[in-house]
Write a protein that holds these residues in place. Structure first.
Motif, short mmCIF file in Angstrom:
data_model
loop_
_atom_site.label_atom_id
_atom_site.label_comp_id
_atom_site.label_asym_id
_atom_site.label_seq_id
_atom_site.Cartn_x
_atom_site.Cartn_y
_atom_site.Cartn_z
N ARG A 35 0.83 -1.21 0.00
CA ARG A 35 0.00 0.00 0.00
C ARG A 35 0.87 1.26 0.00
N LEU A 36 1.90 1.28 0.84
CA LEU A 36 2.79 2.44 0.90
C LEU A 36 3.58 2.61 -0.40
N ARG A 37 3.99 1.51 -1.00
CA ARG A 37 4.72 1.58 -2.27
C ARG A 37 3.82 2.18 -3.35
N GLU A 38 2.57 1.74 -3.38
CA GLU A 38 1.63 2.27 -4.37
C GLU A 38 1.39 3.76 -4.16
N GLN A 39 1.23 4.19 -2.91
CA GLN A 39 1.05 5.61 -2.62
C GLN A 39 2.27 6.42 -3.05
N ARG A 40 3.46 5.90 -2.78
CA ARG A 40 4.68 6.60 -3.15
C ARG A 40 4.80 6.72 -4.67
N GLN A 41 4.46 5.65 -5.39
CA GLN A 41 4.54 5.70 -6.84
C GLN A 41 3.53 6.68 -7.42
N LEU A 43 2.41 9.36 -5.90
CA LEU A 43 2.92 10.69 -5.57
C LEU A 43 4.05 11.08 -6.51
N GLU A 44 4.98 10.16 -6.75
CA GLU A 44 6.09 10.45 -7.66
C GLU A 44 5.59 10.71 -9.07
N ALA A 45 4.57 9.97 -9.50
CA ALA A 45 4.01 10.18 -10.84
C ALA A 45 3.33 11.54 -10.93
N SER A 46 2.62 11.94 -9.89
CA SER A 46 1.94 13.24 -9.93
C SER A 46 2.95 14.38 -9.89
N ILE A 47 4.06 14.21 -9.18
CA ILE A 47 5.10 15.23 -9.15
C ILE A 47 5.76 15.34 -10.53
N ALA A 48 5.97 14.22 -11.17
CA ALA A 48 6.61 14.22 -12.48
C ALA A 48 5.71 14.88 -13.53
#
Length: 75
Positions: A35-41, A43-48
């Motif tokens: 779950r945390l990995r999915e949230q981090r990915q 977030l990283e995608a939205s920042i990119a």
């Protein structure tokens, strides 16, 4: 001296229960990690995807100086 009676069924039952508990904890840990990995990915995608902010917007506002204290001398 009398030897102690060992309840093998009790020991085996405790072993089974402890293995079930450890397995459940492991599954919970893996689910949380996923779950945390999915949230981090996400977030990283939205920042990119967002355009980079201008350098003026990134700078913090200038700090204002505190007013100086008046010194009152007493004789």
């Amino acid at each position: 001296m009398k030897t102690r009676r060992i309840d093998r069924e009790k020991i085996e039952r405790a072993d089974r229960e402890s293995k079930l508990l450890l397995e459940a904890e492991r599954h919970a840990r893996e689910a949380k990690t996923a779950r945390l990995r999915e949230q981090r990915q996400l977030l990283e995608a939205s920042i990119a995807r967002t355009p980079p902010a201008s350098s003026a917007a990134v700078k913090p506002p200038p700090r204002q100086r505190k007013p100086t204290r008046k010194v009152i001398e007493v004789d």
